[in-house]
Design an enzyme around this catalytic site. Structure first.
Site, mmCIF file in Angstrom:
data_model
loop_
_atom_site.group_PDB
_atom_site.id
_atom_site.type_symbol
_atom_site.label_atom_id
_atom_site.label_comp_id
_atom_site.label_asym_id
_atom_site.label_seq_id
_atom_site.Cartn_x
_atom_site.Cartn_y
_atom_site.Cartn_z
ATOM 1 C CD GLU A 26 -3.105 -0.179 0.048
ATOM 2 O OE1 GLU A 26 -3.251 0.302 -1.095
ATOM 3 O OE2 GLU A 26 -3.617 -1.241 0.407
ATOM 4 C CG ASP A 29 0.455 3.047 -6.541
ATOM 5 O OD1 ASP A 29 0.706 3.845 -5.605
ATOM 6 O OD2 ASP A 29 -0.630 3.040 -7.152
ATOM 7 N N GLY A 115 -16.539 5.139 -3.786
ATOM 8 C CA GLY A 115 -15.934 5.824 -2.649
ATOM 9 C C GLY A 115 -15.617 4.909 -1.484
ATOM 10 C CB SER A 120 -16.343 2.739 -8.241
ATOM 11 O OG SER A 120 -16.184 4.080 -7.813
ATOM 12 C CG ASP A 165 -6.512 2.046 -7.758
ATOM 13 O OD1 ASP A 165 -5.865 1.238 -7.059
ATOM 14 O OD2 ASP A 165 -6.936 3.136 -7.337
HETATM 15 P P1 ADP Z 1 -13.346 4.831 -5.672
HETATM 16 O O1 ADP Z 1 -12.601 4.733 -6.963
HETATM 17 O O2 ADP Z 1 -12.532 4.391 -4.500
HETATM 18 O O3 ADP Z 1 -14.669 4.156 -5.700
HETATM 19 P P2 ADP Z 1 -13.325 7.597 -6.363
HETATM 20 O O4 ADP Z 1 -13.673 8.833 -5.620
HETATM 21 O O5 ADP Z 1 -11.986 7.481 -6.957
HETATM 22 O O6 ADP Z 1 -13.642 6.373 -5.394
HETATM 23 O O7 ADP Z 1 -14.355 7.410 -7.559
HETATM 24 C C1 ADP Z 1 -15.740 7.503 -7.346
HETATM 25 C C2 ADP Z 1 -16.351 8.346 -8.437
HETATM 26 O O8 ADP Z 1 -16.364 7.591 -9.668
HETATM 27 C C3 ADP Z 1 -17.801 8.673 -8.192
HETATM 28 O O9 ADP Z 1 -17.930 9.825 -7.379
HETATM 29 C C4 ADP Z 1 -18.303 8.927 -9.611
HETATM 30 O O10 ADP Z 1 -17.935 10.207 -10.066
HETATM 31 C C5 ADP Z 1 -17.510 7.913 -10.416
HETATM 32 N N1 ADP Z 1 -18.298 6.671 -10.583
HETATM 33 C C6 ADP Z 1 -18.064 5.466 -10.059
HETATM 34 N N2 ADP Z 1 -19.015 4.566 -10.442
HETATM 35 C C7 ADP Z 1 -19.877 5.252 -11.227
HETATM 36 C C8 ADP Z 1 -21.077 4.904 -11.933
HETATM 37 N N3 ADP Z 1 -21.599 3.670 -11.873
HETATM 38 N N4 ADP Z 1 -21.678 5.861 -12.657
HETATM 39 C C9 ADP Z 1 -21.173 7.100 -12.697
HETATM 40 N N5 ADP Z 1 -20.076 7.488 -12.058
HETATM 41 C C10 ADP Z 1 -19.424 6.595 -11.322
HETATM 42 MG MG MG Z 2 -10.826 5.820 -7.423
#
Ligand code: ADP
Ligand code: MG
Length: 376
Positions: A26, A29, A115, A120, A165
């Site tokens: 962790e 990277d 988040g 994601s 990631d």
């Molecule tokens: P993580 O990558 O850890 O989940 P991040 O803050 O890097 O958190 O990314 C989350 C953001 O990615 C969300 O706030 C949104 O803008 C975008 N996101 C993720 N999944 C979706 C989705 N299914 N549809 C639209 N936007 C998404």
């Molecule tokens: Mg992210």
């Protein structure tokens, strides 16, 4: 709304890209170091058709607000602060790299919790990159797609993340963890079939995100660069574990000393984990996870009360080991358990959260799943 309802015809294809958890390694990277993520069964799915008129239409089934319409030749970094910046950034990064992407209709949906430190955002970027790679026949491999996706997030969205990631989402293989060298981007698939060993990896989403985390990442990055500069190495990856005591003696600032100790030791923990997995000793990885957590908590200072509580209560409840995963200050932890103990350990964590007055955590099993792929 379906793709057909939105855009008037069926998509040319459907692609999926997963979220990830990082087993070990962790904050290594961006130090040119080593990481070991695995793909989750949760994916972002994209249905996509090409366009030749320079129009980019984006839709997320998970976000209110309908279609976002942009022009491929007018994409400007750091101007779009909505979710659409992630897929639009990928189109921008592909075009910047000289690939002739002349537009697309894109329908997105995702089962990756947002988040929660499960990437994601990388899933969304990588699924977009893979779809356009296939449709426009760009011939990019998974590493190249990951770099395009990382560039989208760094330069277009404006998040200074490392390459883990996106590489995990693009390159992971079912039943394996991905041993990634973040300097030369070489990868090796390491068998990680927990079910066959009677084991389970739990993901505990604490459902909290502390505001403290926002500036902390950049501060840790700067501290690590400072450490490398003082030690006269290109990156902390170049400090051998055996020379850690000598290196620490040269660092006056206790914060920088802690960061260096964490990064050098965590790279070593990745190497030990790979050796154990290659030898078939998955249970031996448990204490390494817990050591890694202590290092993130005490040396890198990126844990929080909820993450510490997951690790303490899981271990007290009979887990083999546990640690926070991802950037910290909330998000998720992972717990390695005997299959037969999984329920009791989950219960111990849930009860500890209730007793401390925290929102109930979300707990699920991480099965090492496939990386990005075409579904139809
Ligand atoms: P993580 O990558 O850890 O989940 P991040 O803050 O890097 O958190 O990314 C989350 C953001 O990615 C969300 O706030 C949104 O803008 C975008 N996101 C993720 N999944 C979706 C989705 N299914 N549809 C639209 N936007 C998404
Ligand atoms: Mg992210």
């Amino acid at each position: 709304m379906s793709f057909e309802e939105l855009y008037g015809s069926a998509p040319e294809g459907t692609w999926a890209a997963p979220g990830r958890v990082n087993l070990i390694g962790e904050y290594t990277d961006f130090n040119d170091g080593f990481v070991m993520p695995l793909a989750l069964p949760h994916t972002a799915v994209a249905q996509v058709s090409r366009r030749s008129d320079g129009v980019l239409r984006l839709y997320s089934a998970d976000i209110e607000g309908g279609i976002v319409q942009l022009r491929t030749d007018e994409l400007e970094p750091l101007t779009n602060t909505s979710w659409a910046a992630y897929p639009a950034g990928v189109v921008w990064a592909l075009r910047e790299a000289g690939h002739p992407v002349t537009g697309a209709d894109i329908h997105l949906g995702s089962t990756v919790p947002t988040g929660a430190g499960l990437s994601s955002s990388a899933a969304l970027e990588v699924v977009t990159a893979l779809a356009l790679n296939d449709l426009y026949e760009l011939g990019l491999d998974c590493n190249q797609l990951a770099l395009i996706a990382q560039r989208a997030e760094n330069a277009f969205v404006g998040v200074p993340c490392g390459v883990m990631d996106q590489t995990a989402s693009a390159c992971c293989a079912e039943g394996h963890a991905l041993h990634l060298d973040c300097r030369d981007h070489s990868i090796r698939q390491v068998p990680f079939d927990l079910a066959a060993q009677g084991l389970r990896l739990l993901v505990v989403d604490t459902r909290v995100k502390h505001a403290l985390g926002d500036g902390a990442y950049a501060e840790r990055r700067a501290g690590c660069e400072e450490g490398a500069r003082i030690l006269g190495v290109p990156a902390l990856r170049d400090v051998p574990y055996e020379q850690l005591p000598d290196a620490l003696a040269k660092l006056a600032d206790p914060r920088v000393r802690g960061y260096v100790r964490h990064v050098v030791a965590d790279n070593h923990r990745v190497a030990r984990t790979v050796a154990l997995l290659d030898a078939g000793d998955v249970r031996g990885v448990g204490p390494i996870l817990t050591d890694g957590h202590a290092s993130l908590r005490d040396d890198l200072l990126v844990s929080c009360e909820e993450l510490d509580l997951v690790v303490a209560s899981a271990n007290a409840g009979g887990a083999l080991g546990a640690r926070m995963t991802g950037g910290g200050f909330g998000g998720s932890a992972i717990v390695l358990v005997e299959e037969v103990q999984a329920e009791a350990v989950s219960k111990a964590v849930t009860e500890a959260f209730a007793a401390a007055g925290h929102t109930a955590p979300r707990i699920f099993t991480a099965t090492a799943s496939a990386g990005a792929r075409r579904l139809a």
